[in-house]
Design an enzyme around this catalytic site. Structure first.
Site, PDB file in Angstrom:
ATOM      1  N   GLN A 106      -7.299   0.999   3.734  1.00  7.41           N
ATOM      2  CA  GLN A 106      -8.569   0.632   5.063  1.00  7.41           C
ATOM      3  C   GLN A 106     -10.400  -0.164   4.373  1.00  7.41           C
ATOM      4  O   GLN A 106     -10.034  -1.145   4.828  1.00  7.41           O
ATOM      5  CB  GLN A 106      -8.303   1.113   5.931  1.00  7.41           C
ATOM      6  CG  GLN A 106      -7.516   1.332   7.270  1.00  7.41           C
ATOM      7  CD  GLN A 106      -6.962   0.066   7.747  1.00  7.41           C
ATOM      8  OE1 GLN A 106      -8.163  -0.343   8.047  1.00  7.41           O
ATOM      9  NE2 GLN A 106      -6.404  -0.353   8.453  1.00  7.41           N
ATOM     10  N   CYS A 156       3.238   2.729  15.447  1.00  5.94           N
ATOM     11  CA  CYS A 156       4.427   2.980  16.601  1.00  5.94           C
ATOM     12  C   CYS A 156       4.218   2.424  16.760  1.00  5.94           C
ATOM     13  O   CYS A 156       3.927   1.809  17.928  1.00  5.94           O
ATOM     14  CB  CYS A 156       4.102   4.478  16.852  1.00  5.94           C
ATOM     15  SG  CYS A 156       4.693   5.618  15.921  1.00  5.94           S
ATOM     16  N   GLY A 186       1.094  -1.026   0.152  1.00  5.12           N
ATOM     17  CA  GLY A 186      -0.077  -0.607   0.053  1.00  5.12           C
ATOM     18  C   GLY A 186       1.156   1.531  -0.354  1.00  5.12           C
ATOM     19  O   GLY A 186       0.150   1.546  -0.866  1.00  5.12           O
ATOM     20  N   THR A 187       1.706   0.815   0.812  1.00  6.74           N
ATOM     21  CA  THR A 187       3.220   2.675   0.753  1.00  6.74           C
ATOM     22  C   THR A 187       3.055   2.626  -0.971  1.00  6.74           C
ATOM     23  O   THR A 187       3.743   3.523  -0.644  1.00  6.74           O
ATOM     24  CB  THR A 187       4.431   2.172   1.620  1.00  6.74           C
ATOM     25  OG1 THR A 187       3.068   1.659   3.388  1.00  6.74           O
ATOM     26  CG2 THR A 187       5.337   3.475   1.719  1.00  6.74           C
ATOM     27  N   ASN A 222      -7.374   4.580   8.911  1.00  5.97           N
ATOM     28  CA  ASN A 222      -7.000   3.834   9.668  1.00  5.97           C
ATOM     29  C   ASN A 222      -6.855   3.614  11.290  1.00  5.97           C
ATOM     30  O   ASN A 222      -6.440   2.970  11.989  1.00  5.97           O
ATOM     31  CB  ASN A 222      -4.839   3.622   9.592  1.00  5.97           C
ATOM     32  CG  ASN A 222      -4.392   4.670   9.373  1.00  5.97           C
ATOM     33  OD1 ASN A 222      -4.411   5.611   8.822  1.00  5.97           O
ATOM     34  ND2 ASN A 222      -3.357   4.268  10.019  1.00  5.97           N
TER      35      ASN A 222
HETATM   36  C1  LIG Z   1      -1.531   0.210   6.020  1.00  5.11           C
HETATM   37  C2  LIG Z   1      -1.714   1.277   5.422  1.00  5.11           C
HETATM   38  C3  LIG Z   1      -0.813   1.826   4.847  1.00  5.11           C
HETATM   39  C4  LIG Z   1       0.169   0.841   3.857  1.00  5.11           C
HETATM   40  O1  LIG Z   1       0.434   0.047   3.854  1.00  5.11           O
HETATM   41  P1  LIG Z   1       0.760  -0.708   3.434  1.00  5.11           P
HETATM   42  O2  LIG Z   1       0.749  -2.002   3.122  1.00  5.11           O
HETATM   43  O3  LIG Z   1       1.308  -1.624   5.012  1.00  5.11           O
HETATM   44  O4  LIG Z   1       2.436  -0.370   3.064  1.00  5.11           O
HETATM   45  C5  LIG Z   1      -1.118   2.748   3.868  1.00  5.11           C
HETATM   46  N1  LIG Z   1      -2.601   3.993   4.092  1.00  5.11           N
HETATM   47  C6  LIG Z   1      -3.641   3.328   5.279  1.00  5.11           C
HETATM   48  C7  LIG Z   1      -4.109   4.076   5.454  1.00  5.11           C
HETATM   49  C8  LIG Z   1      -2.904   1.724   5.713  1.00  5.11           C
HETATM   50  O5  LIG Z   1      -4.155   1.360   6.766  1.00  5.11           O
END
Ligand SMILES: *Cc1c(COP(=O)(O)O)cnc(C)c1O
Length: 384
Positions: A184, A330, A73-74, A156
């Site tokens: 999310q 965190c 997601g990042t 999130n």
């Molecule tokens: C978990 C999350 C991310 C990051 O996704 P990853 O796959 O862990 O890198 C980005 N945005 C939101 C809202 C998230 O909950």
């Protein structure tokens, strides 16, 4: 589930669905080919990736050619922000990025990095005390030089769902690309990029019972975007690197399951979540819900408590067998109040007492009852 231990942190990550694992398995072993290879093995792997692309596109009401597979997601958020910001600057000199103070760090740190190192200007939209964006504010703040608007779909930390379709309509009218972080949201809400007038949408598989390290970005046809990572010509030159075939297959299968009947599942979660919120607010004095009471993720409850230290609370709950979160991912040892909670107007001291409880497929009403009992004990103990 481990004996006597209860996982209530499904917004941080979810376990892999066994049906998803089953789909992934052959691509670790027999069907191990590189989709870029010409031969039989390559074709087999390519077919799997393209089938996954069709499935993801269908889940989002998009075209297969509009889906880019990423590593998480990042990474999807990075490609959306960096890719569109740089393309817009090169194309027409636009450098204004409009986003919110309640984004995941994957968006906010990327936007601030673009400001710090590449001369973009970041403007944060105001949010109300529930962390919700007002579409009128988006309309008011879009400028001639706005390169991109990015608004989180469902938060999130506090669960609040934004009016994405309305914001999307405004961006569309003004001709500004609109990105939403739906990492999310895709786990619980029906996604539809046409209904929501979205140009870019990020998802990550491990939030909906898929594998960690697999993501996708929807990019509407015609949206200006340049690659962030260069190399081979995979993903239409937008994401170089050999495809992670089993994870791509897993992402598609997990998304299909998540998007098959989200309303029905939401109903199931919502009754437990509402019971949780009600009992916490009535039984624990000095407790307060954070985020929107109604427009929130169906599995998501989040609180702050007077005269409580959030990190200590998490450790006490862990000792009692309950795995929760403070909201942001965190670890302990960083006593910084969450920027999201501060943006809602919560005082810093109170923000340090935050607790996020997120339910999942294994959660039962009995677990919720026991959890509230434990939480109540932990808080009384701390206040004594
Ligand atoms: C978990 C999350 C991310 C990051 O996704 P990853 O796959 O862990 O890198 C980005 N945005 C939101 C809202 C998230 O909950």
């Amino acid at each position: 589930m481990s004996q006597g231990r209860y996982y209530l942190d499904y917004a941080a990550t979810t376990p892999l669905d066994s049906k998803v694992l089953e789909k992934m398995f052959p691509f670790f072993t027999d069907q191990f080919g590189n989709p870029s290879s010409v031969h039989f093995w390559g074709q087999q792997a390519e077919n799997a990736v393209e089938l996954a692309r069709e499935e993801v596109a269908s889940c989002l009401n998009a075209e297969p050619a509009e889906i880019v597979f990423t590593g998480c997601g990042t990474e999807s958020d990075n490609l959306a922000l960096r890719g569109v910001a740089r393309a817009q600057r090169n194309l027409n000199g636009k450098t204004h990025l409009l986003t919110t103070p309640v984004e995941h760090h994957a968006v906010s740190h990327t936007a601030f990095d673009l400001a710090e190192r590449e001369g973009f200007e970041v403007e944060l939209l105001p949010v109300d005390s529930f962390g919700m964006v007002d579409p009128d504010e988006v309309a008011r703040r879009i400028r001639k030089d706005t390169a991109l608007v990015s608004v989180i779909y469902a938060n999130n930390e506090i669960g609040t769902i934004n009016p994405i379709a309305e914001i999307g309509r405004i961006c569309q009218e003004k001709g500004v690309p609109f990105h939403t972080d739906a990492v999310q949201a895709a786990a619980h809400l029906k996604m539809d990029v046409q209904r929501d007038n979205v140009d870019l949408l990020s998802i990550g598989a491990h939030k909906f019972y898929g594998p960690k390290g697999a993501g996708a970005l929807y990019i509407r046809k015609g949206t200006p975007v340049v690659a962030v990572q260069t190399g081979g010509k995979q993903e239409n030159y937008l994401r170089a690197g050999t495809h992670n075939v089993p994870y791509i297959v897993g992402l598609a299968e997990a998304l299909k399951i998540a998007q098959s009947n989200p309303e029905e599942r939401a109903h199931h979660y919502q009754s437990m979540r509402d019971a949780l919120i009600d009992t916490v607010l009535t039984r624990i004095p000095g407790s307060q819900l954070t985020g929107h009471p109604v427009m929130r993720l169906p599995n998501h409850a989040s609180f702050v408590f007077d005269r409580v230290d959030g990190n200590t609370l998490l450790m006490m709950l862990d000792v009692k067998g309950f795995a929760c979160s403070s909201g942001s991912a965190c670890k302990t040892g960083s006593p910084q109040p969450s920027e999201v909670l501060l943006a809602l107007g919560i005082p810093p001291q109170l923000a340090l007492s935050s607790l996020r409880v997120t339910l999942g497929r294994d959660t039962t009403p009995e677990v919720i009852t026991r959890f509230v009992e434990a939480l109540s004990d932990c808080i009384s103990q701390q206040r004594r």
